[in-house]
Design an enzyme around this catalytic site. Structure first.
Site, mmCIF file in Angstrom:
data_model
loop_
_atom_site.group_PDB
_atom_site.id
_atom_site.type_symbol
_atom_site.label_atom_id
_atom_site.label_comp_id
_atom_site.label_asym_id
_atom_site.label_seq_id
_atom_site.Cartn_x
_atom_site.Cartn_y
_atom_site.Cartn_z
ATOM 1 N N GLU A 61 11.547 4.976 -1.144
ATOM 2 C CA GLU A 61 11.839 3.613 -1.615
ATOM 3 C C GLU A 61 13.348 3.396 -1.735
ATOM 4 O OE1 GLU A 61 8.799 2.362 -4.841
ATOM 5 O OE2 GLU A 61 8.728 4.534 -4.732
ATOM 6 N N SER B 39 4.751 9.379 -12.849
ATOM 7 C CA SER B 39 4.881 8.203 -13.698
ATOM 8 C C SER B 39 4.773 8.654 -15.147
ATOM 9 C CB SER B 39 3.764 7.218 -13.375
ATOM 10 O OG SER B 39 3.526 6.371 -14.488
ATOM 11 N N LYS C 8 -0.205 9.444 -10.837
ATOM 12 C CA LYS C 8 0.717 8.923 -9.823
ATOM 13 C C LYS C 8 1.610 9.996 -9.208
ATOM 14 C CE LYS C 8 1.645 4.991 -9.022
ATOM 15 N NZ LYS C 8 2.114 3.850 -9.791
ATOM 16 N N HIS D 98 1.563 -5.331 14.510
ATOM 17 C CA HIS D 98 1.269 -6.247 13.384
ATOM 18 C C HIS D 98 0.681 -5.488 12.192
ATOM 19 C CE1 HIS D 98 1.480 -9.451 16.519
ATOM 20 N NE2 HIS D 98 0.815 -8.554 17.218
#
Ligand code: ARG
Length: 455
Positions: free
Chosen positions: A287, A274, A280, A153
């Site tokens: 992704e 970024s 970043k 979970h």
């Protein structure tokens, strides 16, 4: 090519909807191979003259050269790869080119070309999956003893090792490779010679073309051979399962890279920055592996939908079998390569992982097991006692091993000093020696076995 009974050409819109050359040009290599096998067979069986066959074969080789060098001029008016090649052949060698299409139809031709194409794809996918398994197993061996939290979970459940986690994916990929092999074995039959749908009256030798093209045997039913695309559907289905597996690992990488987890750091080669936030480091490759799953699942669903409800045999609907499949095959190959790159040089933060492994009372099951083993307590009672001890630690905001013996004896007088042996995460993972368990010695042995098998 088929204008005999027509008095005018197709409308521009007809041509636009009908032409497949913009995408089926990817079948050029397979189309030439199929034609060369066919013409050799036509000559061997005496269906056409040897001299004609030689002229056709030489012409096909020239066409192949033009396709390879990029000199070949594709024409939309010629619809598809089959007619583009044949028309160029005629321009090169004259009317004798027309003998190539004896005892053949574009229906068995395209079925053959596409089988060859899918087979090439599967033959490239398998070693790519094996390479990824090798990378995962190498990292697993390196991190056989690196403790991290195991989750259910996405809540801390029990400590595991990073190596064990990586080996889970080696197992998944092994089943994926099994599916690729199954699909390849079923696919490897030769449709050529099924002609339009009913076979042919010419004395062809289908075993000969099968052998020349590396097929195990000719397909047994001409209607089936030109009408089914289950071989593409199976390859897409196997690809979809690969993509689903990679997407889960990609998702984990995204989570692990976040500042809140900070379990791993991706190399510069597999991170992006970024344009507005200088701090970043984004896991874009992970992704995209996660996201490309969408187009791969879409291609599978798309082709299933195209095929459902088509009466036998060929319908033009089946021309819609290619574009999405090509795209999905390219996507899955890229995803496997990207994952291999990311796993190969990501850096786990062992200190941070171990710290997280100890948080969330992850050794509570070890405490319960200890009560069962040492105090002969029934597991359900041990579960209850442990729950009460966890509640005390939780109330104090401390870890289980930071409680005193007196704290624990307040819940159960049977508890002794020895209990502290099982409360640390290292001891916890080391004790999981059951077959397939996370103990570092198991993980090391499994990783070594995999590396041996993958050598
Ligand atoms: N371009 C066609 C396809 O991919 C080739 C087969 C055409 N056959 C036909 N009878 N129109 O399906």
């Amino acid at each position: 090519m088929w204008g005999g009974r027509f008095s005018r050409g197709p409308s521009e819109i007809m041509e636009a909807i009908n032409a497949s050359i913009d995408f089926d040009r990817k079948l050029a290599t397979q189309d030439i191979a199929g034609s060369r096998a066919h013409v050799a067979m036509l000559a061997a069986t005496g269906i056409i003259d040897k001299a004609d066959a030689e002229a056709i074969d030489a012409g096909l080789k020239t066409v192949a050269g033009e396709l390879e060098s990029g000199d070949f001029k594709f024409s939309r008016a010629l619809e598809d790869i089959h007619m583009n090649v044949e028309s160029r052949l005629a321009a090169l060698i004259g009317p004798v080119a027309g003998r190539l299409h004896t005892a053949r139809s574009r229906n068995d031709q395209v079925a053959t070309d596409f089988r060859l194409y899918v087979r090439d794809f599967l033959d490239a996918l398998d070693p790519a999956l094996a390479a990824l398994q090798r990378t995962l197993a190498t990292r697993a061996l390196e991190h056989a003893g690196t403790v991290m939290p195991g989750f259910t979970h996405l809540q801390s459940a029990q400590p595991v090792t990073f190596g064990h986690h990586l080996l889970a994916y080696v197992e998944m990929l092994s089943r994926d490779r099994g599916r690729v092999a199954d699909c390849r074995a079923r696919l490897n039959e030769n449709p050529l010679g099924s002609a339009a749908l009913a076979g042919t009256s010419f004395p062809i030798d289908r075993a000969m073309t099968a052998k020349a093209l590396g097929f195990d045997r000719p397909t047994a039913n001409s209607l089936d051979a030109v009408a089914d695309r289950d071989f593409v559907i199976e390859a897409l289905s196997a690809s979809a399962i690969v993509a689903m597996h990679l997407s889960r690992l990609a998702e984990e990488i995204v989570i692990w890279c976040s500042a809140q987890f900070a379990f791993v750091r991706l190399s510069d080669a597999f991170s992006t920055g970024s344009s507005i936030m200088p701090q970043k480091r984004n896991p874009d490759a992970a992704e995209l592996v996660r996201a490309k799953t969408g187009r791969i699942f879409g291609a599978l669903q798309g082709l299933l939908t195209v095929m459902k409800g088509l009466p036998l045999a060929y319908s033009k609907d089946m021309q819609e079998d290619k574009e999405q499949a090509f795209d999905a095959f390219e996507a899955v190959a890229l995803c496997v390569a990207a994952m291999d790159g990311m796993i190969g040089d990501l850096e786990p933060d062992a200190r941070r992982m171990k710290e997280a492994a100890g948080a969330g009372f992850a050794t509570a099951t070890d405490l319960a097991d200890w009560l069962v083993r040492t105090c002969a307590m029934p597991f359900r009672e041990a579960h209850h006692v442990t729950g009460a001890i966890v509640a005390i630690a939780s109330g104090r905001g401390c870890a289980l091993e930071e409680l005193t013996l007196a704290d624990m004896q307040g819940v159960s007088s049977a508890i002794t000093e020895d209990v502290f042996d099982v409360l640390g995460v290292e001891r916890s993972v080391a004790s999981r020696t059951s077959f397939g368990g996370t103990a570092p010695e198991n993980v090391r042995a499994q990783a070594e076995q995999w590396l041996e098998r993958l050598r």
